[in-house]
Scaffold this motif. Structure first.
Motif, PDB file in Angstrom:
ATOM      1  N   ASN A 617       0.819  -1.216   0.000  1.00  0.00           N
ATOM      2  CA  ASN A 617       0.000   0.000   0.000  1.00  0.00           C
ATOM      3  C   ASN A 617       0.850   1.261   0.000  1.00  0.00           C
ATOM      4  O   ASN A 617       0.440   2.291  -0.530  1.00  0.00           O
ATOM      5  CB  ASN A 617      -0.916   0.003   1.227  1.00  0.00           C
ATOM      6  N   ASN A 721      -5.404   4.383   0.969  1.00  0.00           N
ATOM      7  CA  ASN A 721      -5.039   3.022   1.362  1.00  0.00           C
ATOM      8  C   ASN A 721      -5.039   2.836   2.877  1.00  0.00           C
ATOM      9  O   ASN A 721      -4.466   1.880   3.389  1.00  0.00           O
ATOM     10  CB  ASN A 721      -3.649   2.670   0.815  1.00  0.00           C
ATOM     11  N   GLY A 747      -5.696   3.926  -5.332  1.00  0.00           N
ATOM     12  CA  GLY A 747      -4.707   3.881  -4.260  1.00  0.00           C
ATOM     13  C   GLY A 747      -3.274   4.036  -4.718  1.00  0.00           C
ATOM     14  O   GLY A 747      -2.350   3.602  -4.016  1.00  0.00           O
ATOM     15  N   ASP A 752      -2.779   9.063  -1.445  1.00  0.00           N
ATOM     16  CA  ASP A 752      -3.480   7.861  -0.992  1.00  0.00           C
ATOM     17  C   ASP A 752      -2.653   6.997  -0.043  1.00  0.00           C
ATOM     18  O   ASP A 752      -3.192   6.073   0.580  1.00  0.00           O
ATOM     19  CB  ASP A 752      -3.878   6.997  -2.197  1.00  0.00           C
TER      20      ASP A 752
END
Length: 763
Positions: A617, A721, A747, A752
C-alpha cells in the motif's frame, strides 16, 4: 465495564458450491474450536496452543493434561492419555507454567503416580468449547466436565457403580501443601511450581469443595501414600479422596484459587456461589457470546467463520487478569514483582515483542476500557519492580528483544486511553531509553552503543544486535509520538525524532537489505541474508528489513524508490525457502514452518514479517497486498488442530487474522492509521464500546473476487489506502465493490499512501 449483549440470528448452514456458507449465530462460542493449534510439537508448531477452558482474560484457565508434570507441551492433540485436569497460567510452552495443580478422577485401585493414573481417551468422546470441556476417561469409566469462572471452576464427574471411586489432587513438585478437611468435604493446599518470574514468597492457594461426603481420605508424598496425616507439606504433595457411587452418579467439585491467601481463594469461590454446574456453564457461555458478538461476520464459508471466531477467542485470552477482589470488592493484586499484596490492577502473561503489533491495537479499538486497566497495571508493574516488563509471566522474564512496552503505552494513550498514570509510564519509557535493565530483555541491552553510534554493533558480543537496533528505532518513534502528545520539552521530542531514524544506519545499499554493522562502521562480513538469528531475532534479513513500521517511505527511498521497493517485496515470495541455521546449530521450528509453507521467504509463523504484505500500500500497489493477504488467510489459517502456521503467541497471530479478515490492519501502532487489505466476508459489523458501529459491506466478495475495485466511506468515494482510528470511532460505513481483477488505478497516488515519518502523511 458494561456492554450490551447483541443477539444475532440463528446459525443456518447451506451448501453453496463446494463450501458450506455460514450466517451469524446467537451461540458464537459454539463456532469456536479451542483445539486449533494443539497438533504441535517442539520441532513444528501448528499453533503451540492448548484448549483454554476459561472466561475472557480470566485469571485461571483449565486444560486437560496429556503431558508429564512440568512439560510445556501439556496438551498435544496426538497424545493418547490424560493425566489430569490442570489449572494453568501457561502463556506458551516455551514460557511454561506457574501456579499449576491438577485434579484427576479414577476408579478401581487408587493410583497416584501420573503415569499409572493416566487414562486413554479419544477425541471422539471429547467436547471442547471455550466455556465447557468434557471427556470420557476410558480406563476409569468416568466422564469429566469443566465449566469456568474468572478465578474458579465447577467440575462434574460422572462415576460408574463402585465402592472405589476416587479424585486425586496433585499439587505438583518444587514445594506444595495439601490439607483434607472431611467434615467440610473440603481440600485446601498450595502449589509453588513455576518457571521463573516470581518472588520467593510465591504461592497459588487453592480450595476445593465436594458435594458428597468422603468415604476415604489420604495424603501422598511423591509417589507414596501417607498413612498418618490429612495435612502434608513436602516437595511434592497430593491428596486422594474416595466415594461409593451409584451408576451415573454425579459428584460436583467447586474449585477456586488465589495468589494472595486461602481466605481470598474462598472469596474467589463466590464467583460460583450456589450455582449448579449447568448454571456455571451457561453463564460462561453467555460471557463468551457477549464478547464474541461484538464483531459479527456474514457471508463467509463455515470454515472461515469458525476460523474467525476461533481467532477472536484466542485474541480475548491474554494478557490475563492477575488481580482479585477483596472482601470489600476492591481490586487488589499479589505483586509478581515485589511479593506484596497491593491495591490496583495487574495483568500478565504477554510478550510485547509479539503483541505490540496487532494484539494491543485490537484492544485499543474494541476494548479501550479494559486496555485502560491494563495500562494502570503496567504503571503498577513499574512502581513495584522498577522496570517495565517486556515479557511478563507473571513477573519479569528475560525473553526476546526490544523495548516494545513503549509502543503499547504510546498506542493506548494516542488512541484515547485516559484515567491512569501516564506520567509514571512516560517516566518508565524514558528510563528504558537510557538504561540497560537487570536482565537482557528488560531495559535496552546495548543502549550505550545505540545512543552514541545510532546502532548496536555486531562485534561487541551483544546477540541479535540488528534486530535490537531496528526495534529500538521504532520504539523511539513511539516515544516521540507520546512526547508530542504530552507536550514534553522540544529538545526531548527532537531527541527521539532523531533516534527513530537510526534504522538507516543498518541499511546496506549493496544488497538493499538490513545488515549487522561493526563498531568501526563497517558492515558484518561475510553476510548471508538467509541466515537466521545472529544479527536478527528468530528470522533473517529478509524478514527484519521491513521492520521500519513508522517510516516505510524512508525505507523505500533507501531502496531506490517505490517501484524498486515493491520489487523487493515481490522477491520475498519468489525466492525459494532456503535458510542458514548455523547460528542455532539446528533447524528451529520457525525455520521449518517457513520452509513448508510454500510462500518463499515469507515466514508468517513468526512475528517480524507479519505486517510486510500491507507495505504494498505504501508503494502504490495495493492490489498486491489484497492478493497475498487472501493467500495467507486461505492457506495458513484453518479451523483444525493444525490450523496455525507457527506459534499463536498470546493472541498476536490470531489478532492479525481478525484484523485482516475485517479488511484493515495497524501496520504502525502509535499512529492513527489502519492500512487497508482485502476483507474476507461479505459483511462485517463491529460494535464499538462507545455505541458506534463500523460496518463493512462487500456484497460481491468471494474467493475469486479478492480485489477492491471501488470503495466508499460514509457514502463518499474513497481512494486512500488507510483508515483513520478517530474516524472509525465516530462510526463508519464502508462499501466495497470487490472484483476478480485488480484495479491498478485506485490507491496509487501519493495522497493515498499511509503515514510515513519521512513523507506521505502529516508528521
Amino acid at each position: 465495564m458494561k456492554k450490551h449483549v447483541y443477539f444475532l440470528c440463528l446459525l443456518a448452514i447451506a451448501s453453496v458450491g463446494y463450501a458450506q456458507r455460514a450466517t451469524p449465530a446467537t451461540d458464537l462460542a459454539d463456532l469456536v474450536n479451542p483445539l486449533i493449534g494443539t497438533d504441535s510439537k517442539p520441532s513444528l508448531s501448528n499453533g503451540n496452543t492448548y484448549p483454554a477452558i476459561a472466561l475472557p482474560w480470566g485469571m485461571n484457565f483449565w486444560m486437560p493434561q496429556t503431558g508429564k508434570m512440568g512439560d510445556g507441551w501439556a496438551y498435544t492433540y496426538a497424545a493418547d492419555k490424560i493425566r489430569g485436569f490442570k489449572q494453568t497460567h501457561q502463556p506458551s510452552p516455551w514460557m511454561n507454567d506457574y501456579g499449576q495443580f491438577s485434579i484427576m478422577p479414577m476408579t478401581g485401585k487408587l493410583r497416584i503416580d501420573q503415569d499409572e493414573r493416566a487414562s486413554w481417551y479419544s477425541h471422539k468422546a471429547e467436547v471442547a468449547k471455550p466455556y465447557y470441556y468434557s471427556v470420557y476417561l476410558a480406563d476409569h469409566n468416568v466422564t469429566t466436565e469443566i465449566a469456568p469462572t474468572e478465578r474458579a471452576a465447577s467440575f462434574r464427574f460422572t462415576f460408574p457403580k463402585t465402592d472405589s471411586s476416587y479424585v486425586v489432587i496433585d499439587a505438583f513438585d518444587k514445594g506444595s501443601s495439601v490439607k483434607i478437611i472431611p467434615s467440610e468435604r473440603k481440600i485446601i493446599g498450595y502449589t509453588t511450581r513455576n518457571s521463573g518470574g516470581v518472588p520467593k514468597n510465591f504461592k497459588n492457594y487453592f480450595v476445593i469443595y465436594f458435594d458428597k461426603p468422603f468415604a476415604s481420605a489420604r495424603t501422598w508424598r511423591g509417589n507414596r501414600l501417607v498413612n498418618d496425616t490429612l495435612e502434608l507439606t513436602s516437595n511434592h504433595s497430593g491428596a486422594a479422596i474416595g466415594f461409593k457411587t451409584a451408576k451415573g452418579e454425579h459428584v460436583v467439585a467447586r474449585v477456586a484459587s488465589s495468589f494472595i491467601s486461602y481466605e481470598q481463594a474462598e472469596l474467589n469461590l463466590k464467583e460460583i456461589g450456589t450455582d449448579s454446574f449447568e448454571a456455571v456453564k451457561q453463564k460462561a457461555k453467555a460471557a463468551w457470546n457477549k464478547e464474541l458478538s461484538r464483531i459479527q461476520v456474514e457471508g463467509g464459508s463455515l470454515a472461515q467463520t469458525q476460523t474467525f471466531y476461533s481467532c477472536l477467542y484466542r485474541s480475548l485470552l491474554f494478557p490475563r487478569k492477575f488481580f482479585e477482589l477483596d472482601a470489600n470488592r476492591k481490586v487488589v493484586h499479589y505483586s509478581p514483582y515485589n511479593g506484596q499484596v497491593l491495591p490496583g490492577y495487574m495483568f500478565t502473561d504477554t510478550g510485547f515483542w509479539d503483541t505490540f503489533r496487532s494484539m494491543f491495537p485490537f484492544l485499543n479499538l474494541m476494548y479501550p476500557t479494559l486496555n485502560t486497566q491494563m495500562q494502570e497495571g503496567l504503571a503498577n508493574a513499574y512502581k513495584e519492580g522498577g522496570w517495565l516488563p517486556e515479557w511478563a509471566s507473571p513477573g519479569l522474564r528475560s525473553v526476546m528483544v526490544g523495548s516494545n512496552s513503549a509502543s503499547v503505552i504510546a498506542d493506548a494513550y494516542l488512541k484515547g486511553g485516559r484515567g491512569y498514570d501516564i506520567n509514571t509510564l512516560y517516566e518508565a519509557v524514558l528510563k528504558n531509553s537510557e538504561h540497560e535493565g537487570p536482565m537482557d530483555a528488560v531495559g535496552r541491552q546495548g543502549v550505550k552503543y545505540y545512543n552514541e553510534l545510532g546502532y548496536v554493533p555486531y562485534d561487541v558480543k551483544i546477540n541479535e544486535n540488528a534486530a535490537r537496533t531496528l526495534e529500538y528505532a521504532y520504539d523511539d518513534f513511539a516515544i516521540y509520538q507520546l512526547a508530542k502528545a504530552l507536550k514534553r520539552p522540544q529538545v526531548e521530542i527532537d531527541r527521539f525524532a532523531k533516534r527513530c531514524q537510526n534504522y538507516r544506519n543498518l541499511f546496506d545499499k549493496q544488497t538493499g537489505l538490513m545488515r549487522g554493522k561493526n563498531k568501526d562502521g563497517s558492515f558484518q562480513s561475510p553476510f548471508n541474508p538467509f541466515k537466521w538469528g545472529d544479527a536478527f531475532t528468530e528470522g533473517n534479513s529478509w524478514h527484519y528489513t521491513w521492520s521500519v513500521f513508522h517510516d516505510i517511505q524512508g525505507l523505500a527511498d533507501l531502496m531506490g524508490g517505490r517501484d524498486k521497493f515493491a520489487a523487493k517485496l515481490d522477491s520475498v515470495f519468489t525466492m525459494p525457502p532456503v535458510y542458514d541455521e548455523s547460528y542455532y546449530g539446528s533447524v528451529i521450528h520457525e525455520i521449518r514452518e517457513m520452509q513448508i509453507a510454500d510462500m518463499g521467504q515469507y515466514a508468517h509463523g513468526n512475528q517480524p514479517i507479519q505486517h510486510m504484505i500491507y507495505l504494498y500500500n505504501y508503494a502504490g500497489q495495493p492490489w498486491k497486498a489484497q492478493y497475498w493477504l487472501r493467500e495467507v488467510m486461505n492457506r495458513l489459517y484453518l479451523p483444525t488442530p493444525d490450523g496455525y502456521c507457527g506459534d499463536e503467541d498470546n493472541g498476536q497471530t490470531s489478532a492479525w487474522y481478525v484484523f485482516t479478515a475485517m479488511g484493515f490492519y495497524p501496520v504502525c501502532p502509535a499512529t492513527d492509521q489502519y492500512v487497508i487489505g482485502s476483507p474476507l466476508f461479505k459483511k462485517v459489523t463491529a460494535r464499538l464500546e462507545n455505541g458506534k458501529q463500523i460496518t463493512i459491506n462487500a456484497p460481491t466478495n468471494s474467493d475469486s473476487n479478492r480485489y477492491i475495485s471501488t470503495m466508499r466511506l460514509n457514502g463518499k468515494p474513497y481512494t486512500k489506502n488507510w483508515l483513520s482510528h478517530q474516524g472509525l470511532l465516530q462510526g463508519a460505513i464502508i462499501d466495497l465493490n470487490m472484483s476478480s481483477l485488480p484495479n491498478k488505478e485506485r490507491g496509487t497516488q501519493t495522497v493515498d499512501l499511509p503515514y510515513s515519518f519521512s513523507g506521505s502523511g502529516l508528521k
